[in-house]
Every structure is written in structure tokens, then in C-alpha cells.
Motif scaffolding. Structure first.
Motif, PDB file in Angstrom:
ATOM      1  N   ASP A  15     -11.347   3.724   0.963  1.00  0.00           N
ATOM      2  CA  ASP A  15     -10.183   3.687   0.082  1.00  0.00           C
ATOM      3  C   ASP A  15     -10.610   3.160  -1.280  1.00  0.00           C
ATOM      4  OD1 ASP A  15      -8.229   4.530   1.917  1.00  0.00           O
ATOM      5  OD2 ASP A  15      -8.061   2.524   2.752  1.00  0.00           O
ATOM      6  N   ARG A  16      -9.945   3.643  -2.306  1.00  0.00           N
ATOM      7  CA  ARG A  16     -10.244   3.172  -3.656  1.00  0.00           C
ATOM      8  C   ARG A  16      -8.972   3.143  -4.476  1.00  0.00           C
ATOM      9  NH1 ARG A  16     -13.443   8.431  -6.124  1.00  0.00           N
ATOM     10  NH2 ARG A  16     -11.830   9.961  -5.620  1.00  0.00           N
ATOM     11  N   ASN A  17      -8.951   2.243  -5.452  1.00  0.00           N
ATOM     12  CA  ASN A  17      -7.784   2.094  -6.325  1.00  0.00           C
ATOM     13  C   ASN A  17      -7.870   3.095  -7.462  1.00  0.00           C
ATOM     14  OD1 ASN A  17      -8.428  -1.081  -5.410  1.00  0.00           O
ATOM     15  ND2 ASN A  17      -6.315  -0.381  -5.212  1.00  0.00           N
ATOM     16  N   LEU A  52      -3.629   4.287  -2.975  1.00  0.00           N
ATOM     17  CA  LEU A  52      -5.010   4.288  -2.496  1.00  0.00           C
ATOM     18  C   LEU A  52      -5.434   5.698  -2.135  1.00  0.00           C
ATOM     19  CD1 LEU A  52      -4.747   1.193  -0.124  1.00  0.00           C
ATOM     20  CD2 LEU A  52      -5.513   1.234  -2.506  1.00  0.00           C
ATOM     21  N   GLU A  53      -6.438   6.188  -2.843  1.00  0.00           N
ATOM     22  CA  GLU A  53      -7.034   7.477  -2.507  1.00  0.00           C
ATOM     23  C   GLU A  53      -8.265   7.253  -1.647  1.00  0.00           C
ATOM     24  OE1 GLU A  53      -7.918   9.710  -5.994  1.00  0.00           O
ATOM     25  OE2 GLU A  53      -5.822  10.202  -6.409  1.00  0.00           O
ATOM     26  N   ARG A  54      -8.516   8.162  -0.763  1.00  0.00           N
ATOM     27  CA  ARG A  54      -9.728   8.130   0.052  1.00  0.00           C
ATOM     28  C   ARG A  54     -10.809   8.932  -0.685  1.00  0.00           C
ATOM     29  NH1 ARG A  54      -9.155   7.221   5.563  1.00  0.00           N
ATOM     30  NH2 ARG A  54      -7.624   5.716   4.825  1.00  0.00           N
ATOM     31  N   ARG A  59      -1.508   0.854   8.466  1.00  0.00           N
ATOM     32  CA  ARG A  59      -1.532   1.120   7.031  1.00  0.00           C
ATOM     33  C   ARG A  59      -0.139   1.378   6.482  1.00  0.00           C
ATOM     34  NH1 ARG A  59      -6.448   2.173   5.084  1.00  0.00           N
ATOM     35  NH2 ARG A  59      -5.468   1.230   3.267  1.00  0.00           N
ATOM     36  N   ASP A  65     -11.142   4.680   9.567  1.00  0.00           N
ATOM     37  CA  ASP A  65     -10.599   3.883   8.472  1.00  0.00           C
ATOM     38  C   ASP A  65     -11.107   2.454   8.635  1.00  0.00           C
ATOM     39  OD1 ASP A  65      -9.108   2.570   6.563  1.00  0.00           O
ATOM     40  OD2 ASP A  65      -7.147   3.105   7.388  1.00  0.00           O
ATOM     41  N   GLU A 112       0.798  -1.220   0.000  1.00  0.00           N
ATOM     42  CA  GLU A 112       0.000   0.000   0.000  1.00  0.00           C
ATOM     43  C   GLU A 112       0.837   1.279   0.000  1.00  0.00           C
ATOM     44  OE1 GLU A 112      -3.683  -1.555   2.887  1.00  0.00           O
ATOM     45  OE2 GLU A 112      -2.135  -0.209   3.662  1.00  0.00           O
ATOM     46  N   ASN A 135     -10.148   0.006   7.134  1.00  0.00           N
ATOM     47  CA  ASN A 135      -9.000  -0.884   7.003  1.00  0.00           C
ATOM     48  C   ASN A 135      -7.981  -0.677   8.114  1.00  0.00           C
ATOM     49  OD1 ASN A 135      -9.731  -2.169   4.470  1.00  0.00           O
ATOM     50  ND2 ASN A 135      -9.310  -0.212   3.490  1.00  0.00           N
ATOM     51  N   THR A 179      -0.929   4.521   1.151  1.00  0.00           N
ATOM     52  CA  THR A 179      -2.209   5.053   1.600  1.00  0.00           C
ATOM     53  C   THR A 179      -2.113   6.571   1.658  1.00  0.00           C
ATOM     54  OG1 THR A 179      -2.429   3.078   2.968  1.00  0.00           O
ATOM     55  CG2 THR A 179      -3.996   4.856   3.371  1.00  0.00           C
ATOM     56  N   ARG A 180      -2.788   7.237   0.728  1.00  0.00           N
ATOM     57  CA  ARG A 180      -2.690   8.689   0.648  1.00  0.00           C
ATOM     58  C   ARG A 180      -3.195   9.365   1.924  1.00  0.00           C
ATOM     59  NH1 ARG A 180      -2.750  10.164  -5.023  1.00  0.00           N
ATOM     60  NH2 ARG A 180      -0.666   9.576  -5.728  1.00  0.00           N
TER      61      ARG A 180
END
Length: 600
Positions: A191-193, A151-153, A143, A178, A133, A180, A135-136
Motif C-alpha cells: 500500500d502507498r499514500n 491507499l493505492e496498491r 481493512r 496484504d 483508510e 496490513n 483501501t483501493r
């Protein structure tokens, strides 16, 4: 296309797991790797792959989708359920909803309860989640911050998203930072790809940066038809490309075809239940009755409301707007086309008997089906919902020795009493949230299923008629050491064979309680170290929330713990639901209807 005919590793399937393995195994310049992908390239100029909001277009399109279908499902009126599977490099990660969810730590504790699976608990899996990851939203104890998967939120800042978050708290659910992270249970931005307005698939993250490695070959449009054997050792594969047939030999073959194609190829190669193989005209080679069994998935429905206010994303679906929205995305990477729209949601428990959430919500500021159909109203919103830990089990088997004929697939959706009970709880829980005062300014009434669906019998009938797969097929060649296990959990080797491994969603012992893309990637990261003989990452054990264990809602010392506990007049969600009068459940023998129901 390379002229080489022998590799150290041949990876069958360039999807999610295959992309990870190709990257990690070819990191050693002395190791030769070939990826065989039956679909085509994920060309940079293809908007249906790289535009996040275009996710509805590949579904059912033979250029992008293998278009699997189940057999007639006996508990769903005999209808067939379509299963979209990616027919392109990156596999389903190139056409999915881009939602990144690990599942609950309890999922991996459940895996580890199986004999031989002790090193698949959350502590052993967490460092591999973190390794993959970036994680932005920020790295922390839970994380990662330097991996290939960006990964953008989701922004989730429209009036409807804000109403949703407020409604969940009015219903008694505490927000989480979060899903996750420390606490999955609750509601948050997802989170999204997606990276700067583009889909960030497994191929984009793991294959694109390494395409120049001299020890890595990637061949697309390569349809593997059989395995090559010497005794019980697999020494290569046969595949077709166009009208040509090819043979390639390998030190090892790794199947990464997913929950459908991997067991199909195993059975075509003579690995499976001998009786099943004989009926399909295949000579049995390795007796493994678990191949194709234990098949699992998530079923989901759309609970939709009309909106009285013009604040949804429905106008973006109007055809005349498409050129302008497309141009905004193409030149600026922004606008309605730059999001997957699955920007927020959450996880809850629908009853006190479950240890961790058994229901997932995806909230959308739209009221349409996954393929974009079902509009017909000016504005609307919806939640995608369904049980996460169903006890339903299915099977998948070949019926022919023809590798191009799809296997017989049956999930047995709605076949157990517990599954049907949870479905009633699921619908009640969703209606409880969407009926909160926060939506009073927006709700124009429930569109689907509508007020005529109220009793538990009506709910189950509607689910049987209307539900779709959440596209999480898994568990059809499970890891383990019991009589029905297919894959060794330490080496990922297929039991009874040499030179043959499996790494994809088929090896899950049980489906995780969320979208399965992230767990597949974690399994592949962990398997890559095992296959390469690397030192496994050190287990990590930060605190994670466990319901009914006296743990705070937020990490120890967070002032929000006291603030939430001090709320006056806000019952817990389970208390609030249990107080409602659900006649349908009461008639079925539940003393306390709603989330806290207990059987009489």
C-alpha cells in the motif's frame, strides 16, 4: 492569519498527527482549533511535495527539511547520521516515501503488556486503522474502505518485481495478500499514500478538505518557542512568525512535533530531567526523567545488484529525460514520476526466537540511494533492509535554552550484541533471496556491499560505514505509568501537568516493525476520540496470523493453504537458510548458522 488570541485547542505541529487532530477536533463547530506549523504551506503547484517520484529532492533541502543530525555515533565509526524531517504542512508525510504499513499485531500486544496500556492492544487499535483508510484493494475484516487516507496498491508488474516475487517463493517464503491484513509475514505488493498519481499526505487527506471551517485556523511559518504556565497548567504558547512574536492562549495545548521537536519543546518549557535542564540553562518545572529517553529508530542498508537486462527504472534518472517525465506527470498523472517505486516488499523472521517478523524488505527496480545518489551503472535493482525490533535505545536532550538550536541526538546504533547478530542474519537472508534462480536472467553481480563483504565482522563493519536511518524516530516521550513514562496512555496528558497533551510518534512505547506513518495516524485518530470525550470505537478481533501457533497461512478455508503445504521439495525459508554454511556466524559461537541459529 486570524486575529483571535484564544482557542479551545492549540495544536503545535501541522504534520501527520496534527493534521488528524485538527480535522477531528474541529468537527464540532463549537470547538475552536488553531494549528501552528513551523514550516510553510504545501502549495498545490509544488512538484517536490506532490509528485511521488520527487521524494528524493526534499532530503537535505532547507526549504523542505529541518536537517537534523545525530551526535557522532560511537558504534558507527563516530560518523553523524542525517535525519530528514518535513519542514512543510503535512510534516514528513509531505516528503516521505509514501509507504503505508501498520506494523504487526504483535507490536500492539507488546504495547499492551505495559501497565496501564491494556487498551492499546491490536483489537483496540484496529478500528482506528480502519476508520482512517480507503483501501483501493478492497475493504474487509482487516481493512477500511471509507476513510480520508486513500491507499493505492503498487502495480509491481515489471520483470524485476516478478523475479523478486518468484525468488521469495523459491527461497521458501509464502506470498501474502496484504501485509496490513490477516498475515504480515510474507511478500506482497505494498500500500502507498498515492492517489491518481499524486502524493496523498496527511495534510492533503485531513486538512485540505476542511480549510473552510470557521472554527479552524492554520498558521504556517509559526515557530513555537515556549509554553505559557499558570502553576502546573499550560494556558498557551509563545511563537514567532517572521520578525514578530506572538502569544496565544488555549484551553489545551497539544504537542504534535514528532520524536525530535516534542521532547525538545518540553525540555525548553522546563519539563524533563532536572539535571539535564539545569545544564542547558533551563529552570526545571516538572520532574519527568523520561523526556528524551527511550529514543528508537530503524537503521537500513541498500543491498544492490547490477542488472544484465535493460528492465530497471535507471534510465528514468537521466537528466535529459526529466522534462518529458515531468510533463507526462503534470498533464497525465502517469509515467515514472507518478510512482514512489516502493511498490512491493515483505516481512520475514530471521530466526525462530522471534514471534513475528523482525526484517522488512523494500524492493526497488533501481540501484540508488534514498537521495538519488549512487548511480553510475546502466541498470540495477536493490532491497532496503534492516532489523525491525532492535533492542538499541538512544536519547535526545537540549544543550541550550535557544529553541532554534537542534538538540543533542544519539541513537546508539549497533550498540548491542543482539542488534549486531540480527544485522548478520538480515544480510544473509537478503542474499539468500537475491541468489535464487529467478534472478539468474538479470543479476550482473552484487554492487553493494559486494563479494568482499562476507564474514560477520565484515558485514558489521560495512553496516557501520554505509547504513542510513530509515527515518522512523520515535518513543522519546513514551506513554505509560512507570517512572520513565511521560504521557498518560488514557488521556494523552503529560504527567504532572494540566492542559498539556502529546500526540505523535514520541509517545510510542516501542517502535513498530515497519514504516511508522500509519501507526502515528492511528494513534492520532484514537487520541482524538479520547481528547474530545467521544465514545471509543468498539474493539475488533478478526483472526490474525501468528507464527508457530498452528495457524494457516491464509484465512481459514482458503484453498491456497493446502496448495502451499503440498509443494514438493520446497523447504521453509528458515530451513533453507539454516542449511547454508555461514562460517562467520559459526566462529562467533552459533551452533547452527543462518536464520535458525541458536547460541551454543
Amino acid at each position: 492569519m486570524s486575529n483571535r488570541t484564544h482557542y479551545d485547542y492549540v495544536i503545535v505541529g501541522g504534520g501527520s498527527a496534527g493534521s488528524v487532530l485538527a480535522n477531528r477536533l474541529s468537527a464540532d463547530p463549537e470547538t475552536s482549533v488553531l494549528v501552528l506549523e513551523a514550516g510553510r504551506r504545501d502549495f498545490v503547484f509544488d512538484p517536490f511535495v506532490h509528485m511521488p517520484a520527487a521524494l528524493m529532492y526534499p532530503s537535505g533541502n532547507p526549504l523542505y527539511d529541518w536537517r537534523y543530525q545525530t551526535d557522532p555515533e560511537p558504534h558507527m565509526g563516530g560518523r553523524r547520521v542525517s535525519h530528514t524531517r518535513g519542514k512543510v504542512l503535512g510534516g514528513s508525510s509531505s516528503i516521505n516515501g509514501m509507504i503505508f504499513q501498520r506494523g504487526n499485531p504483535g507490536d500492539y500486544e507488546k504495547w499492551a503488556e505495559n501497565e496501564g496500556m491494556e487498551h492499546w492492544d491490536f483489537a483496540h487499535c484496529l478500528p482506528y486503522f480502519k476508520r482512517m483508510e480507503t483501501t483501493r484493494a478492497g475493504a474487509d475484516a482487516w481493512r477500511g474502505g471509507s476513510g480520508p487516507l486513500i491507499l493505492e496498491r503498487g502495480p509491481a508488474d515489471s520483470p524485476l518485481f516478478q523475479a523478486f516475487f518468484e525468488a521469495t517463493q523459491q527461497a521458501g517464503y509464502a506470498p501474502t495478500d496484504d501485509v496490513n491484513g490477516y498475515r504480515q509475514e510474507g511478500f506482497a505488493k505494498f500500500d502507498r499514500n498515492v492517489n491518481n498519481g499524486r502524493r496523498w499526505s496527511a495534510s492533503r487527506a485531513y486538512l485540505w478538505p476542511i480549510r473552510g471551517r470557521r472554527n479552524l485556523d492554520i498558521t504556517t511559518l509559526a515557530f513555537v518557542t515556549d509554553l505559557i504556565w499558570q502553576g502546573n497548567r499550560v494556558t498557551g504558547v509563545q511563537y514567532t512568525r517572521g520578525r514578530s512574536s506572538h502569544t496565544v492562549t488555549a484551553g489545551e495545548v497539544i504537542l504534535c512535533g514528532g520524536a525530535f521537536n516534542t521532547p525538545q519543546l518540553l525540555e525548553l518549557a522546563g519539563v524533563g530531567d532536572p539535571e539535564v535542564l539545569k545544564k542547558a540553562g533551563v529552570t526545571p518545572r516538572i520532574d519527568l526523567p523520561g523526556v528524551g529517553e527511550n529514543l528508537q529508530d530503524h537503521l537500513e542498508v541498500y543491498l544492490q545488484h547490477a542488472s544484465t537486462q535493460p528492465v530497471s527504472m535507471m534510465p528514468a534518472l537521466e537528466k535529459w529525460r526529466a522534462p518529458f517525465i515531468g510533463a507526462d506527470w503534470l498533464f497525465n498523472r502517469q509515467g515514472p514520476a507518478a510512482t514512489n517505486h516502493f511498490e512491493a516488499g515483505g516481512f520475514i523472521r530471521t530466526n525462530d526466537e522471534v514471534k513475528y517478523p523482525n526484517l522488512m524488505f523494500h524492493f526497488l527496480p533501481l540501484a540508488v540511494r534514498y537521495d538519488g545518489s549512487g548511480g553510475g551503472h546502466d541498470h540495477g535493482y536493490q532491497v532496503h533492509i534492516g532489523p525491525m525490533n532492535s533492542d538499541v535505545r538512544g536519547r535526545l536532550h537540549i544543550t541550550s535554552s535557544d529553541p532554534r538550536q537542534h538538540p543533542s541526538i544519539l541513537f546508539n546504533y549497533l550498540s548491542t550484541e543482539n542488534d549486531r547478530r540480527e544485522w548478520v542474519e538480515v544480510i544473509r537472508a537478503a542474499r539468500h533471496i537475491l541468489s535464487q534462480p529467478a534472478f539468474d536472467a538479470f543479476s550482473g553481480g552484487e554492487i553493494s556491499p559486494g563479494p568482499d563483504v562476507e564474514t560477520d565482522e565484515e558485514i558489521i563493519d560495512w553496516v557501520a560505514r554505509d547504513a542510513e536511518t530509515a527515518l522512523h524516530p520515535s518513543c522519546s516521550a513514551k506513554m505509560g505509568v512507570d517512572d520513565m513514562a511521560v504521557v498518560d496512555p488514557h488521556s494523552m496528558k503529560v504527567h504532572g501537568t494540566e492542559g498539556l497533551r502529546v500526540v505523535d510518534a514520541s509517545v510510542f512505547p516501542s517502535v513498530t516493525n515497519g514504516n511508522i506513518y500509519a501507526p502515528v495516524m492511528m494513534v492520532a485518530e484514537k487520541a482524538a476520540d479520547a481528547i474530545a470525550g467521544n465514545t471509543m470505537l468498539t474493539p475488533e478481533n478478526p483472526p490474525v496470523y501468528r507464527a508457530n501457533a498452528g495457524m494457516p497461512l491464509y484465512p481459514e478455508g482458503d484453498p491456497r493453504n493446502d496448495a502451499w503445504n503440498a509443494k514438493d521439495g520446497v523447504p521453509t525459508a528458515l530451513e533453507a537458510m539454516a542449511a547454508q554454511d555461514f562460517d562467520g556466524l559459526a566462529r562467533r559461537g552459533f551452533a547452527n548458522t543462518g536464520a535458525g541459529a541458536e547460541e551454543r
